[in-house]
Design a protein around this motif. Sequence first.
Motif: not given
Length: 341
Positions: A60-78
Amino acid sequence: MVNADERRFEVLRAIVADYVSDQEPVASKAIVERHNLGVSSATVRNDMASLEEDGYITQPHTSAGRIPTDKGYRMFVDRLSEIKPLSTPERRAIQNFLEGAIDLDDVLRRSVRLLAQLTHQVAVVQYPTLSRSTVRHLEIVPITPARVMLVLITDTGRVDQRMVDLGDVIDDESVARLRAMFNSTLVGYRLPEAAAKVAALPDDAPSDLRDTIIRVSTVLVESLVDHPEERLVLGGTANLTRNVADFPGSLRQVLEALEEQVVVLKLLAATQDPGLITIRIGNENEAEEMRSTSVVSMGYGTRDTLLGGIGVVGPTRMDYPGTIAAVRAVANYVGKILSAR
């Protein structure tokens, strides 16, 4: 030994779990500390770089960790291999709460209130689709000597009341004849078919009741062709306002879409199979105003008959396994209760 693709999915699952829980971007160090993946921080960083390159997570911004995208949530749900079922006490509480309802409106109101409490999201339920409802009984109740009340009852528990001014005095015997005539014509037919039969009823009516039957038929047809499936019951709308950060610049649009109901009705109407969970995540929603949300929905009814849809609207940062389990449980109980009435 776990292959690279499986390991990357475990990293993604860890990011989803931590971000849903804390609403904070997830760093590789946190994944190593919180999740027993059996690999080094360097390996996790490499996997995160691959996931980001493939569009499953983002920074989401420099020096931050990561968050899921819509594509990531979709893979997780599937790839959810199983949904943890609700406990026996939870299921018993749901059943007891819903079975205490006195009529269709009460069943639906209780359903959304319960589902909103279980998921901490907005719960929505669609009124039973009339095209699939059948007439169970028509009661004709004298109010005055020249006025009656029609009480139409369907197999889904819907009760519709209409007043009819007859224009002339009618006795109890004639009311009984009307009641028998209309019930023999209507009962057991789906509402669209029943409407056609009622419209044709005056053609063969006894001469002494013809004017009365015309008046009753006119009002009854309006009731039969009404469309309460275009109505929703909502609960828990305030839950969205507790997570304003999940809707950057779009919360107002989401609330307006919920208020207008048309967008949500289309989402629920697309649920065509009782027992089948449908999940739309972020940009998978056709309506632009809903693209910061996820919608988890399911049809309710019997195995052979879909009565309507029920579901939850919330941010994409959602507890998908818990939400799916709650929607499924409540939808199943609503279907059983309405089918038994």
